[in-house]
Structures are given as C-alpha cells and as structure tokens.
Design an enzyme around this catalytic site. Structure first.
Site, PDB file in Angstrom:
ATOM      1  N   PRO A   1      20.894  75.567  40.805  1.00 35.01           N
ATOM      2  CA  PRO A   1      20.442  75.480  42.139  1.00 35.01           C
ATOM      3  C   PRO A   1      20.219  74.256  42.249  1.00 35.01           C
ATOM      4  CG  PRO A   1      18.874  76.820  40.869  1.00 35.01           C
ATOM      5  CD  PRO A   1      20.008  76.369  39.944  1.00 35.01           C
ATOM      6  N   GLY A   2      20.013  73.737  43.513  1.00 35.17           N
ATOM      7  CA  GLY A   2      19.485  72.382  43.889  1.00 35.17           C
ATOM      8  C   GLY A   2      20.390  71.419  43.811  1.00 35.17           C
ATOM      9  N   GLU A   3      19.970  70.020  44.178  1.00 35.66           N
ATOM     10  CA  GLU A   3      20.944  68.994  44.156  1.00 35.66           C
ATOM     11  C   GLU A   3      20.718  68.061  43.108  1.00 35.66           C
ATOM     12  OE1 GLU A   3      21.077  67.110  47.849  1.00 35.66           O
ATOM     13  OE2 GLU A   3      21.698  69.185  48.819  1.00 35.66           O
ATOM     14  N   SER A   4      21.562  67.566  42.357  1.00 34.18           N
ATOM     15  CA  SER A   4      21.399  66.381  41.402  1.00 34.18           C
ATOM     16  C   SER A   4      21.561  65.073  41.880  1.00 34.18           C
ATOM     17  CB  SER A   4      22.256  66.923  40.186  1.00 34.18           C
ATOM     18  OG  SER A   4      23.345  66.737  40.575  1.00 34.18           O
ATOM     19  N   GLN A   5      20.672  64.110  41.494  1.00 34.15           N
ATOM     20  CA  GLN A   5      20.904  62.731  42.004  1.00 34.15           C
ATOM     21  C   GLN A   5      22.274  62.207  41.543  1.00 34.15           C
ATOM     22  OE1 GLN A   5      18.010  60.167  40.334  1.00 34.15           O
ATOM     23  NE2 GLN A   5      18.648  58.564  41.684  1.00 34.15           N
TER      24      GLN A   5
END
Length: 970
Positions: A661-665
């Site tokens: 989950p979430g966004e990676s740089q």
C-alpha cells in the site's frame, strides 16, 4: 538429420572389417587364426612406413622396435595355447594392439588398423564376465583407447581413426564383459565420445553423425542397465570440501590435444581442450573440462553437491556413473545461455544444436531408465529440479524442434514418474503449454501448433485428464489445469471468421480423445447413479483437510469431491471479496469456510491460498494498522517457508502475493552499489550486514528487479527463478499425487464442466467440415457424448445434443428445394447426422426427455417424404404381406419396400404402439417424380440406405413411446 544416412555410414565402417568378425562362438583354432591375421594386418601397415620398414640402431646392437617385437611375440605364442579361450588372460593377446594405439609414434593408418583389431576381438564374444582377468583387460582397453595417440598425416585418415575409436568404445559397452567396467571407466568413455562429438563440428558430416549416434547408443546402453542395479545413493561422502582439491590437479594431457605431425609441426586445433580422465584420484566427475572452438567456449564443471564415495567409482558401474552422466547432460542445457556466438555463426542453428542434442540424449535416458529412476534419489532429484527447470526454459524456445523434444520428455516423465513430479507437471502446463497453445505472449504459429500437438498426445493418455482434475482442479493450492485445458481445446476447435484449419481439427482430436476416454471408462464400472451433493455443515480449517488413504478410491474420491467444493466456494468468496471485502468474508462465514468469529489465522490462509483475489485489496487489508489486521499480517507471513532462500528471493515471493500500500518515491537515476550499501547500514540489530552479502543482493536486484506491483488474476505467469525456488519448497509439502485407475470415479463431475463447450465445439466443426473423415470424427464424438450423458444421468446434456444434431439432418428445415429427397441423398453431412440421431435414440432413448420432440419432428418429415419403413407407417398386423402402401388412398412409390430393406422382426405390441402413433403419420406425402435420371436414382438410393441404417422401427419400445406420447400431449 536423416538416420538412414547415419546408419549407412556406420555400415560402411563395419564393412571395412573382415567378413568373419561377426562369428559368435568360433573354435580355438579359428580364434588363433583370426588373431594371427590381425597381427599380420598391423605389421603389414607398419612396414609401409619408412620408419617401421627397417630396423634401427640402439647403441651397438641392431634391434626391432618394441611395438614390432610384441606383435611378433604374440604371433609366436598364439598357436601354442592349449586352454579354452575363456581361461586365457585377454591381456596377453590385447596388449600388443593396445600398445600401438597408445603410442604417439604411429601414424593414423597404423592406429586405425590396431583399433579395428581390438574391435574385432571385442565383437567375437570371446571375452565375457567369466573370462580370466576380464576386469583388468576391459579397463586396459578403455584406458588405451581413450588415451589414443597418433600422428596426423591427413584430415581424412584422422577422421577414420576417430570413427574407429567410437566403434571400439561402443563395443566395450555392448560387450558381455561390460558389467565389469567401473563407474569411472564408463564416465571416461562418455567423456571421450563427447569430446569427439565437439571435435567433429569442424570435420566431415559423416563423422559428426556417427559421433552423435554413438553418444546416443552409449546413453541407451548405460541407462538400460538401471533396472538391474541396486540403490547405492546411501554411500555418500558427508562433505564436498575436498572436491576441488581432488580435481584441481587433473589437467593431465589429453591424447587428442597434442598430435605431432610427421613434418615436425604441432597441431593447435585442440591445444586448449583438456579433459580429466584419471578418476581414481578424483570424485568421478564426468563433466569437468573445457571444450572450445575458435569463437565459442563452453565451460563445464562438476556438480556442486555431495560427491559419491571414492570406492564406489571403482566398483562395477551402476547408479553413480548414471548420476554423473545425467547431470552432465543437464549441464549442457545450463551452459547454452552463457555461450557466446561468433558474428559469422548461424545463430538459430547454433542455438538449436547443443540443447537439441542434449535433450535427445536425456529423452533416451528417461525412456530406458523409466520407473526405475524413482528408486534412486539422486537421479530423481536431478529430474525434479535441474532438468525440469531447464525444460521450463527451453519450453518457451522459438525453435519448434526444441519445443517438440521438450514436450516428448515431459510426456515420458508423466508416464513414468508423475507421482514424483506433481508441481513440476502443473507448472509445465500452466507456464508453457497453456501460454503457447493460446497463441498469446508473442508465440508463433509454429510454437502454437507444436504445443497443441503435445497437448493432444497427453489427452490420448487415458487417465491424463482425470489425473489433472483430481490433483490440481481439486487442490486449493493449485490451478484448474483440467478446466483450463478443456476450455483451450474447445476454443481452439472453433473456427472464428475463418475456414476450418489443421489447428481446429487438431484441437478437436484432443477434445474427442478426452470424451472417448470417459466413454471407455463407463464399461469399467464404478458409475454411480446418484451423486450426492457436498455440503459443509460446520467450520473446519479448509487448508488442513487431508485424506486418510490416497491409494484407496473409497477415501480419495469423496475427499477430492469435497476439496473441489471448497475450492469453488473459495473462488465465489474471492469474487465477493473483490467487490466488497466485508461481504466476501461474511459469505465465507455463511458457507462454513471461515469461523463465525473471525480469527487471524483463517483470514490469513484465505488470503494465502485463494486464487483470484484483488492484490490491491489484500495489501490494503494487511497494511491496515488495526490490531486484527496486524495479527493477520503476522499469520500471513508465517505461511511462507523462506528457509535456505536468499533475501531477495524471499522478498520477491512475499511481494508477489499482494501489492504494497501507499506510493513509493519515483527514482530518477539508478542507485549505485555504494549508495545501496550505505543506505542499508545498521539494519542488523544496530550492526552492518556483511558487505559481500549486500553486494550480492544489489547485483541480483539489478539483474532482475523486485516488482512491488504483482500480476493480477489467475492467468498463466512466467516461471521466474524465485517462483521455481518456491515451487521446489512447496513440492516437499504438497499432498501426494493421486493415481487414478480406469474407473469412472470423477467423470460425472468432469463431464458436467466440459459438456457444454464440447458439444458446441464439435457442432461448429461438423457444420464447417467438408470431408467425410472429419464428419466421422465428429459423429464419433457425438456418440461418446451421448453415452456419457446417459450413463451419468445428465439428461439435459443429452437433450441439448439431440437438438443440435437434429438441426444438421435438414429434416426440420422448411423445404427450399424442389426435390428434398434427392437433396437429402446428396448431402453427406445430413445423412450422417440423421443416422447418428437415430442411433442415439435407439441406444439411449430412455434418457432423452425434451429431445424427443425434435426426433418426432424428424420422423414426421420422413413420413411426409415417404421415406419411413412400411411397418412404421402402417398399422397392419401382417407386415410380411405388404407389397404396396397407400396413405389416404394415394400410392406411395417413394416409401421403402421389402425390396429395399429386409423385414426386421418386431414384437406384436409394436403394431399397437404404432396404431396409437398413426394419427401423427396421417399426412400427405409428396408426389413421386416421374422419369428420374440416373443421378437422381443414385441420390434416392443413398437416401434409402441412410434410412435403413437408422433402424427407426426399433426406436419405439414401450418406455420410449410413453415418453414421446407424454411429450406430445404436453
């Protein structure tokens, strides 16, 4: 590569030998004469050479060369031996010839004649396992021939010597005395032949073919011995630390690598080829060495594992040498990807040559070894891991030849070792056959065709589809291989906006092979008339369900049916979960697949073992900070077995099951190795991890990135290295392979899945076909479907089949032609469909329900055309007296009479039945056509013959008629 030419070449070589070399049991005098003649032949060739034609000075004495002396000494003794030949030490009469073969002073012609002499002696069957000192003699022959030295005079003579070396080595293995050869000597023989195979690449085609044929025969000869040997896998060295030390000093000079030309110059063609043959001090590795040509280097090294104990390699050959040889053949597949290809080489031919050669040899070894392989863990382990991993890779080869050979090997493995290769077989079909046969993923038409041919070959194995269904479709941890294959065959048989092609017919053959196998199993019994539905009355951990006895059908049949029910419910639950996670879990609770009060372990196992889940939703659930979700995450991680895995491999497997989950740089540049090591400081309990460890992980990730967005769905993924490692871990814990016999235990459930697409596919092909053999294939399929439907009480399927077939009779279509009888006679498809419909009605009429309406419509149409048999159309009591028929006062000249169809005895009650049915037949018939042409008469005759084959008068038994009558009343 024509085998005929190869055999002709071998025969040509054999014809160079004396005519009497095939004498099986000559007497003592004859043998003496034979050996004497061989001595004379070698001496004669030596005298042709200036060096050997005159004596030379040694000090002050003039004396002959030792080679000539030993030959002449043998000639003096040969007739003075009075014992039987089995009582004479073979070394006495072999040694002089072997000395010539070993000598680097002799030229190719002399060496060739000496090799021929040894070959002749070996093929006389004088030497067997009962001969005195036979073990030392056979070892001397192998040592001498594999270290053969000679001066090269011209390329052609060199090739002749190489061919004779191959001859002698093969004769050693085929000799009755071969059983005394040690493991190390057998490895040496194979090594030498393989060297010649590679050297032959720069020489004539005849040598190339003979060398490959000899290698093939050697492998067959060696592995045919497997069933006769004991298991010696238990005698292993407990470590492998000394392996490198033992093999490090074995770069002894190899005979073919240093040949001195008569003019004094040296041949450098094989200078870089070194191959160890001294196995007494090594761990008996057949694969240690380097083979090079001007553009390509193939490095072959010993297996990194536990070597065989030293003494085993000096014992009579058996499993140890077979393991080394088989590993060597597998290693040929490993090294292909590391081989460089020169700019002027033929890439396709080069890429095909080595793996195809290795695959052919491997296939022969498996054919000859067969089921005996499972008794030897090291051989079986090579097949389970290294071989199958390579087969998965080469199964996606662009070469149809390689793909075809890979499929042949897997078919052999299925027949011999399927119980030991459960997950490997599943992976092969999921990642190779299903990917290629669909024509997707960039597969060429040739790849698609070869894959489909292979699938059809598997379908012709009577229990193949049952094995797939019981072991994979009914296992929650496996894919639905049976269903996928059945759907593939059905779809591939459909000609969509295109004419019927060979691919369509091929898929149809596979489909019909499957249903004919089911039809044949009906005759073997175990067809239940009642199939009780499976219900789960209370919650049980579905991932823990086990069978008490996988070998007893009374246990495993209900077990796999229950497991299939669970799998279906899980997939329905997954569909609900993907729309609404909360409702999905509630559905599974309602079906007793999850407990009424959810616990972390059950939810974790649902995520882990259920295919088709949305991995984004799974990631969101596992990433939730709620206490229950965190507990599920811990349980979910506990379902993995990361033992003995690299860190990056474990991460790949873990991250393939859900999406983080979430966004990676986003990374705009590639991280360097130093950056990677610096970013991972102090993560080992506050300490640093070893630099070498981090460096290895870095390079592994650079070569194959870790994907944080895994593939969605349950398609046919590519087999990656990390997935293969996971497969090998799972194979140690998976449920045993269920071996189905010839009984119809699961055919009801299987046919219920594939019946609809199967009938549709056969019908479409029947509709598009134009040739009689295709019609016949389809009608055979229709009859098999009818038999299965009736015997398994699938009445709806049988009705659908009857409805579909009746359409092809053209009898239900409005008459659009002036002469429907003649049109019917000219239409082969309609005639065959009509015969098939009435065959089904005769055999399985008691199981037909709504399909009777269509059958009766066909009968009424036949009556209207005046084509019914007389006894069906009339209610007269005495059928034998009927010569002319009338319907409402009109003569029916088109009706079948006794002249056209012999009277068939019918029970008296038929008249009563037909009397009740006669009201349906009181329809006007068409007027006959006057003055028919010969063509019309021929068509009419074909129509009459078709109706005769239908046996319409035998359809109406009491039970069948009651069904038809009740339908008409409705």
């Amino acid at each position: 590569m024509g085998r005929l030419k190869l055999q002709a070449g071998i025969n040509a070589i054999e014809e160079e030998e004396p005519e009497d070399c095939d004498v099986s049991c000559p007497n003592k005098t004859t043998l003496s004469c034979m050996i004497n003649s061989e001595v004379g032949a070698v001496l004669a060739v030596m005298r042709r050479n200036v060096r050997w034609g005159s004596s030379y000075m040694s000090g002050d004495d003039q004396m002959e060369h030792s080679l000539i002396q030993s030959l002449k000494a043998l000639r003096r003794q040969i007739f003075s031996w009075h014992h039987q030949w089995q009582a004479i030490n073979p070394t006495l009469y072999l040694q002089p010839f072997l000395d010539v073969i070993r000598s680097d002073e002799t030229g190719a012609p002399i060496t060739g004649v000496a090799l021929s002499s040894v070959y002749k002696i070996l093929t006389l069957d004088v030497i067997d396992q009962n001969t005195v000192n036979v073990e030392d003699a056979m070892h001397l022959v192998v040592d001498a021939v594999t270290s053969c030295r000679f001066e090269v005079t011209d390329p052609s003579s060199e090739e002749v010597v190489l061919m004779k070396i191959l001859q002698v080595l093969l004769a050693c293995m085929k000799s009755k005395a071969s059983v005394v050869l040690s493991n190390q000597h057998v490895c040496t023989i194979v090594n030498t032949c393989f060297r010649i195979v590679h050297q032959a690449g720069t020489k004539g085609e005849l040598l190339q073919r003979i060398a490959r044929h000899t290698m093939h025969e050697l492998v067959r000869c060696i592995f045919s011995h497997l069933q006769d040997v004991d298991n010696t896998d238990h005698a292993l060295v407990n470590g492998s630390s000394n392996l490198k030390q033992e093999t490090g000093g074995l770069n002894n000079e190899y005979a073919f690598g240093s040949r001195q030309l008569e003019n004094g110059s040296h041949s450098s063609e094989y200078d870089n080829q070194t191959l160890p043959t001294n196995y007494v001090s090594s761990a008996a590795s057949v694969v240690t060495g380097t083979v090079m040509d001007e553009n390509t280097a193939i490095a072959i090294s010993a297996k990194d594992g536990v070597p065989y104990d030293m003494h085993l390699m000096t014992e009579p050959y058996g499993v140890p040498c077979m393991v080394e040889i088989f590993h060597f053949l597998c290693s040929l597949l490993n090294v292909v990807e590391h081989m460089g290809v020169g700019p002027r080489s033929n890439t396709i031919a080069f890429d095909e040559d080595v793996p195809l050669f290795a695959l052919n040899l491997i296939n022969s070894a498996i054919e000859l070894g067969g089921p005996s392989i499972r008794c030897h863990p090291r051989l079986l382990g090579l097949i389970q891991d290294e071989l199958f991993r390579n087969l998965m890779q080469f199964g996606l080869s662009m070469s149809p030849l390689i793909l075809s050979m890979v499929c042949s090997i897997v078919l052999n493995l299925y027949n011999h070792l399927r119980t030991e290769l459960k997950l490997q077989i599943e992976a092969f079909f999921s990642c190779v056959i299903l990917r290629l046969a669909q024509g997707r993923y960039g597969a060429s038409y040739q790849q698609q065709e070869v894959a489909m041919e292979a699938l059809v070959d598997f379908c012709r194995q009577k229990t193949f589809m049952v094995d797939m269904y019981a072991n994979f479709d009914c296992d929650i941890t496996c894919s639905n291989v049976f269903e996928d294959l059945a759907n593939l065959l059905s779809k591939s048989a459909f000609p969509v906006n295109c004419p019927l092609s060979a691919m369509h017919i091929l898929a149809l053959d596979g489909l019909i092979a499957v249903i004919q196998g089911m039809a044949e199993r009906i005759d073997n019994g175990s067809v239940s008339s009642e199939y009780s539905p499976v219900n789960l009355e209370e919650y049980n951990a579905f991932w823990m369900v086990k069978c008490e006895n996988y070998g007893d059908p009374n246990h495993w049949v209900p077990f796999v049916r229950r497991r299939k029910y669970i799998k279906r419910r899980l997939m329905i639950g997954a569909d609900h979960f993907n729309r609404d996670p909360k409702k999905g879990l509630e559905f599974l609770q309602g079906t007793h697949l999850l407990p009424d009060k959810l616990d972390p372990q059950s939810v974790a196992c649902f995520f882990r073992y259920t295919a088709g889940l949305d991995k984004n939703l799974v990631g969101d659930f596992l990433g939730n900070h709620d206490e229950f979700c965190v507990q599920v995450l811990h349980e979910f991680a506990g379902t993995f077995d990361f033992q003995d895995m690299n860190l990056d491999t474990a991460l790949r497997l873990f991250l393939e099951t859900f999406r983080l989950p979430g966004e990676s740089q986003k990374i705009h540049r590639k991280m360097t190795e130093e950056d990677f090591i610096r970013n991972n400081r102090h993560i080992n309990g506050g300490n640093d991890l070893p630099r070498e460890f981090l460096s290895e992980i870095y390079h592994s990730i650079c070569k194959n990135e870790i994907r944080t967005t895994p593939e969605q769905g349950v398609g046919f993924p590519e087999m990656t290295p990390s997935r293969w490692i996971d497969l090998m871990h799972k194979s140690k814990k998976t449920a045993p392979f269920i071996v189905s016999d010839s009984k119809a235990y699961l055919d009801h459930d299987m046919f219920a899945i594939m019946s609809g697409p199967t009938i549709a596919a056969i019908s479409v092909v029947f509709d598009h076909a134009e040739h009689e053999e295709v019609y016949q294939t389809c009608t055979d399929g229709f009859l098999a479907v009818a038999k299965i439907s009736a015997c398994h009480h699938l009445e709806d399927v049988l009705d659908d089949l009857v409805v579909s077939l009746c359409k092809f009779t053209t009898l239900l279509n409005p008459s659009s032609v002036e002469e429907p009888v003649l049109a019917f006679g000219d239409d082969m498809k309609a005639r065959m469909a009509t015969v098939t419909v009435f065959a089904i009605a005769n055999r399985y009429g008691d199981y037909i329900r709504t399909g009777w309406r269509n059958i009766l419509d066909c009968i009424l149409r036949l009556h209207k055309l005046g084509l019914l048999p007389a006894r069906v159309a009339s209610d007269a009591a005495d059928e034998s007296e009927l010569s002319t028929e009338t319907v409402h006062g009109k003569p029916v000249t088109n009706s079948l009479s006794s002249a056209h169809m012999p009277s068939i005895g019918t029970p008296r009650r038929s008249s009563g039945l037909m009397g009740r049915f006669s009201q349906l037949l009181s329809l006007d018939t068409e007027e006959p056509r006057s003055q028919p042409t010969e063509q019309q008469l021929a068509a009419h005759q074909r129509t009459l013959q078709t109706i005769q084959k239908c046996h319409i008068d035998s359809i109406f038994t009491e039970s069948k008629f009651l069904q038809a009558e009740s339908l008409l009343q409705l």
